[in-house]
Design a protein around this motif. Structure first.
Motif, PDB file in Angstrom:
ATOM      1  N   GLY A   1       0.865  -1.178   0.000  1.00 24.79           N
ATOM      2  CA  GLY A   1       0.000   0.000   0.000  1.00 24.79           C
ATOM      3  C   GLY A   1       0.899   1.223   0.000  1.00 24.79           C
ATOM      4  O   GLY A   1       2.093   1.123   0.325  1.00 24.79           O
ATOM      5  N   ILE A   2       0.319   2.369  -0.337  1.00 23.32           N
ATOM      6  CA  ILE A   2       1.128   3.583  -0.406  1.00 23.32           C
ATOM      7  C   ILE A   2       1.795   3.892   0.946  1.00 23.32           C
ATOM      8  O   ILE A   2       2.904   4.439   0.997  1.00 23.32           O
ATOM      9  CB  ILE A   2       0.267   4.782  -0.911  1.00 23.32           C
ATOM     10  CG1 ILE A   2       1.090   6.079  -0.960  1.00 23.32           C
ATOM     11  CG2 ILE A   2      -0.985   4.988  -0.076  1.00 23.32           C
ATOM     12  CD1 ILE A   2       2.247   6.040  -1.900  1.00 23.32           C
ATOM     13  N   ALA A   3       1.142   3.462   2.042  1.00 24.14           N
ATOM     14  CA  ALA A   3       1.719   3.744   3.375  1.00 24.14           C
ATOM     15  C   ALA A   3       2.982   2.935   3.645  1.00 24.14           C
ATOM     16  O   ALA A   3       3.617   3.111   4.694  1.00 24.14           O
ATOM     17  CB  ALA A   3       0.686   3.477   4.457  1.00 24.14           C
TER      18      ALA A   3
ATOM     19  N   TYR B   1       5.777   3.359   2.641  1.00 21.53           N
ATOM     20  CA  TYR B   1       6.947   4.232   2.874  1.00 21.53           C
ATOM     21  C   TYR B   1       7.110   4.554   4.366  1.00 21.53           C
ATOM     22  O   TYR B   1       8.218   4.762   4.856  1.00 21.53           O
ATOM     23  CB  TYR B   1       6.852   5.516   2.029  1.00 21.53           C
ATOM     24  CG  TYR B   1       5.905   6.559   2.571  1.00 21.53           C
ATOM     25  CD1 TYR B   1       6.362   7.564   3.428  1.00 21.53           C
ATOM     26  CD2 TYR B   1       4.552   6.535   2.254  1.00 21.53           C
ATOM     27  CE1 TYR B   1       5.481   8.512   3.938  1.00 21.53           C
ATOM     28  CE2 TYR B   1       3.673   7.476   2.760  1.00 21.53           C
ATOM     29  CZ  TYR B   1       4.144   8.456   3.599  1.00 21.53           C
ATOM     30  OH  TYR B   1       3.288   9.383   4.123  1.00 21.53           O
TER      31      TYR B   1
ATOM     32  N   LYS C   1       6.831  -2.732  -4.725  1.00 19.68           N
ATOM     33  CA  LYS C   1       6.490  -1.768  -5.788  1.00 19.68           C
ATOM     34  C   LYS C   1       6.452  -0.347  -5.214  1.00 19.68           C
ATOM     35  O   LYS C   1       6.533   0.625  -5.950  1.00 19.68           O
ATOM     36  CB  LYS C   1       5.119  -2.087  -6.394  1.00 19.68           C
ATOM     37  CG  LYS C   1       4.953  -3.509  -6.853  1.00 19.68           C
ATOM     38  CD  LYS C   1       5.281  -3.635  -8.329  1.00 19.68           C
ATOM     39  CE  LYS C   1       4.885  -5.005  -8.868  1.00 19.68           C
ATOM     40  NZ  LYS C   1       6.025  -5.783  -9.337  1.00 19.68           N
ATOM     41  N   PHE C   2       6.264  -0.238  -3.913  1.00 22.64           N
ATOM     42  CA  PHE C   2       6.150   1.089  -3.292  1.00 22.64           C
ATOM     43  C   PHE C   2       7.466   1.562  -2.669  1.00 22.64           C
ATOM     44  O   PHE C   2       7.708   2.754  -2.578  1.00 22.64           O
ATOM     45  CB  PHE C   2       5.064   1.066  -2.200  1.00 22.64           C
ATOM     46  CG  PHE C   2       3.679   1.004  -2.754  1.00 22.64           C
ATOM     47  CD1 PHE C   2       3.029   2.169  -3.169  1.00 22.64           C
ATOM     48  CD2 PHE C   2       3.014  -0.209  -2.868  1.00 22.64           C
ATOM     49  CE1 PHE C   2       1.747   2.114  -3.677  1.00 22.64           C
ATOM     50  CE2 PHE C   2       1.738  -0.267  -3.383  1.00 22.64           C
ATOM     51  CZ  PHE C   2       1.093   0.890  -3.793  1.00 22.64           C
TER      52      PHE C   2
ATOM     53  N   THR D   1      -2.657  -4.552   4.310  1.00 19.85           N
ATOM     54  CA  THR D   1      -3.709  -4.338   3.297  1.00 19.85           C
ATOM     55  C   THR D   1      -4.900  -5.254   3.589  1.00 19.85           C
ATOM     56  O   THR D   1      -4.797  -6.211   4.366  1.00 19.85           O
ATOM     57  CB  THR D   1      -3.164  -4.689   1.901  1.00 19.85           C
ATOM     58  OG1 THR D   1      -2.690  -6.042   1.959  1.00 19.85           O
ATOM     59  CG2 THR D   1      -2.040  -3.757   1.481  1.00 19.85           C
TER      60      THR D   1
ATOM     61  N   ASN E   1      -8.250   2.123   1.725  1.00 19.45           N
ATOM     62  CA  ASN E   1      -9.316   3.072   1.391  1.00 19.45           C
ATOM     63  C   ASN E   1     -10.465   2.951   2.411  1.00 19.45           C
ATOM     64  O   ASN E   1     -10.752   1.860   2.910  1.00 19.45           O
ATOM     65  CB  ASN E   1      -9.799   2.749  -0.031  1.00 19.45           C
ATOM     66  CG  ASN E   1     -11.112   3.389  -0.358  1.00 19.45           C
ATOM     67  OD1 ASN E   1     -12.164   2.814  -0.071  1.00 19.45           O
ATOM     68  ND2 ASN E   1     -11.058   4.574  -0.924  1.00 19.45           N
TER      69      ASN E   1
ATOM     70  N   ALA F   1      -4.576   8.654   0.561  1.00 22.66           N
ATOM     71  CA  ALA F   1      -3.815   8.810  -0.686  1.00 22.66           C
ATOM     72  C   ALA F   1      -4.722   8.672  -1.914  1.00 22.66           C
ATOM     73  O   ALA F   1      -4.456   9.255  -2.960  1.00 22.66           O
ATOM     74  CB  ALA F   1      -2.701   7.782  -0.729  1.00 22.66           C
ATOM     75  N   CYS F   2      -5.809   7.905  -1.768  1.00 16.90           N
ATOM     76  CA  CYS F   2      -6.696   7.677  -2.897  1.00 16.90           C
ATOM     77  C   CYS F   2      -7.601   8.882  -3.166  1.00 16.90           C
ATOM     78  O   CYS F   2      -8.406   8.874  -4.098  1.00 16.90           O
ATOM     79  CB  CYS F   2      -7.542   6.436  -2.646  1.00 16.90           C
ATOM     80  SG  CYS F   2      -8.423   6.515  -1.080  1.00 16.90           S
TER      81      CYS F   2
ATOM     82  N   ARG G   1      -6.158   5.567   7.133  1.00 16.17           N
ATOM     83  CA  ARG G   1      -4.734   5.921   7.105  1.00 16.17           C
ATOM     84  C   ARG G   1      -3.936   5.054   8.060  1.00 16.17           C
ATOM     85  O   ARG G   1      -4.409   4.756   9.165  1.00 16.17           O
ATOM     86  CB  ARG G   1      -4.577   7.362   7.599  1.00 16.17           C
ATOM     87  CG  ARG G   1      -4.318   8.331   6.483  1.00 16.17           C
ATOM     88  CD  ARG G   1      -4.526   9.704   6.935  1.00 16.17           C
ATOM     89  NE  ARG G   1      -3.586  10.101   7.975  1.00 16.17           N
ATOM     90  CZ  ARG G   1      -3.287  11.362   8.192  1.00 16.17           C
ATOM     91  NH1 ARG G   1      -3.841  12.303   7.433  1.00 16.17           N
ATOM     92  NH2 ARG G   1      -2.472  11.692   9.137  1.00 16.17           N
TER      93      ARG G   1
END
Ligand code: PMT
Length: 415
Positions: free
Chosen positions: A17-19, A21, A47-48, A93, A127, A159-160, A167
């Protein structure tokens, strides 16, 4: 920085997920708290954020592939599962939550999660509608019923593009949950404690001395209990009947004066001092360099007072030692009569926070025994009268009182 998590192995599972990071900050914080962090990343996570980032921060290779077995002597996912004191999945996720709930094992992280017996902490991130979906909620419920712990997602801009719950909790919140979880069984983690044990020896000449019956067992039990609760233990040891326990720092101090020096030197660093040693109140005025020869007449020994170490600690605290952050101080009182009155008198005179009185006339209590009968007093009077029990059991209970009265049940150790 306090090494609250020293000696703990945390397997950090990062999913896609984008988090992801934020997991880099989490990993770095855990390492700075002394944890040994082993990172597993799902393919999605890579991938992130690059595995190299986590490898650099954790100082260990990152596991990404169940079949990438580099060491023939080990099965990697079993090895990680066994090594873990805690497995943290952050961010988690909807996919990994579903796999966990239904026992799927199709990658490195999910197989490790199935293989581990360590507690598991999950920090979901997704999300807002995904999190609210009945399927995800049902899966979270299954995991909760199984004892999995959670760090709740935060609410805010996602982020979406949506605003709502989903979050990833902030890394510091996740670290606090981890410390809380792992400190549960090591409630003295990050605390430095000083314990004294044994009977001091006051020499008359090279072969003769004045001492007492202390075996060191009570002090050893206190040191062992603190060690097992995660404390960094320094044991200042006078004469004892057995060697001191392993896993603690031992400082030898034969006489009352040596014990005074050893304790005062280490006081500024200590969070708590527990004085179970039986310290001589008097020592010979003259210590002969050579063996004293016997004469025809009576011999009168002249004795002088030793410094009362407990009292010296009390004075040091009152005078603002350690900038008012002086250690929590526990004295012991070996009594044969008027136990309560004498114990409270010692507590007030010597300025300690608690005093543990043993009525040494009781069967199984006091010097040399494996058991003790103790009562704990605070400034307001008797707090607890304990039954005959092992010195180790009494020690556990005494540390419980220290934690409660020092306000350590929940407060982080000072760094
Ligand atoms: O070692 P064990 O065989 O297991 O026995 C345990 C014990 C009986 C020795 C222990 O439980 C105990 O009671 N220790 C304290 C004995 C003692 O010296 O009591 P006290 O009442 O004389 O002294 C009161 C307190 O002042 C103690 O914490 C003592 O360490 C401290 N003190 C005393 C004299 C001195 N000069 N300096 C001190 O700090």
């Amino acid at each position: 920085m306090s090494k609250t998590l020293a000696g703990r192995t945390i397997v950090l599972g990062i999913t896609g997920g984008i988090a992801a990071y934020k997991a880099a900050t989490l990993c770095s914080r855990l390492v700075s708290y002394g944890a040994d962090v082993r990172v597993i990343m799902t393919e999605g996570a890579t991938k992130f954020i690059a595995p190299l980032t986590l490898q650099t921060l954790s100082r260990h290779p990152v596991a990404t592939d169940t079949f990438d077995e580099r060491d023939a002597a080990k099965v990697q996912h079993i090895d990680l599962a066994d090594a873990a004191d805690l497995v943290v999945v952050a961010p988690a996720t909807a996919n990994i939550i579903a796999k966990m709930a239904h026992g799927l094992a199709d990658d490195m992280l999910s197989t490790t999660l199935l293989a581990t017996t360590a507690p598991v902490l999950v920090a979901p991130a997704m999300n807002v509608h995904m999190l609210a979906h009945p399927a995800v909620q049902a899966n979270l419920g299954i995991l909760a019923d199984r004892g999995v712990r959670f760090v709740e997602s935060g609410t805010g801009q996602l982020a979406c593009g949506y605003v709502g719950k989903g979050r990833l909790a902030e890394p510091d919140e996740i670290v606090a949950a981890i410390v809380g979880l792992l400190a549960g069984d090591r409630p003295l983690a990050g605390r430095k404690v000083l314990v004294t044990a044994g009977g001091t020896v006051e020499r008359l000449d090279p072969v003769r001395y004045i001492t007492n019956d202390s075996s060191g067992k009570m002090g050893f039990a206190l040191a062992e209990a603190a060690r097992d609760q995660g404390a960094d233990v320094t044991l200042v040891c006078a004469r004892t009947d057995a060697p001191p326990p392993p896993g603690v720092r031992v400082v030898k101090a034969e006489s009352a004066q040596e014990m005074l020096d050893a304790v005062m030197q280490r006081l500024p660093e200590a969070d708590a001092v527990v004085k179970a040693a039986a310290v001589a109140d008097y020592r010979p005025v003259v210590r002969h360099a050579e063996k004293m020869k016997k004469g025809p007449d009576k011999l009168t020994l002249e004795l002088e007072r030793t410094t009362d170490i407990l009292q010296a600690i009390g004075e040091w605290r009152r005078e603002g030692g350690a900038a008012g952050r002086g250690p929590f101080v526990v004295g012991f009182a070996a009594e044969t009569n008027d136990v309560e009155r004498n114990a409270l008198d010692k507590l007030r005179r010597k300025g300690c926070d608690l005093i543990v009185a043993n009525d040494v006339t009781r069967e199984g209590a006091g010097f040399g025994t494996d058991t003790n009968v103790v009562s704990v007093f605070g400034a307001e009077g008797l707090l607890e009268s304990m039954p005959l029990q092992s010195k180790r059991a009494a020690a556990e209970r005494i540390w419980q009182w220290v934690r409660e009265r020092a306000g350590w049940n929940g407060e982080a150790p000072r760094s």
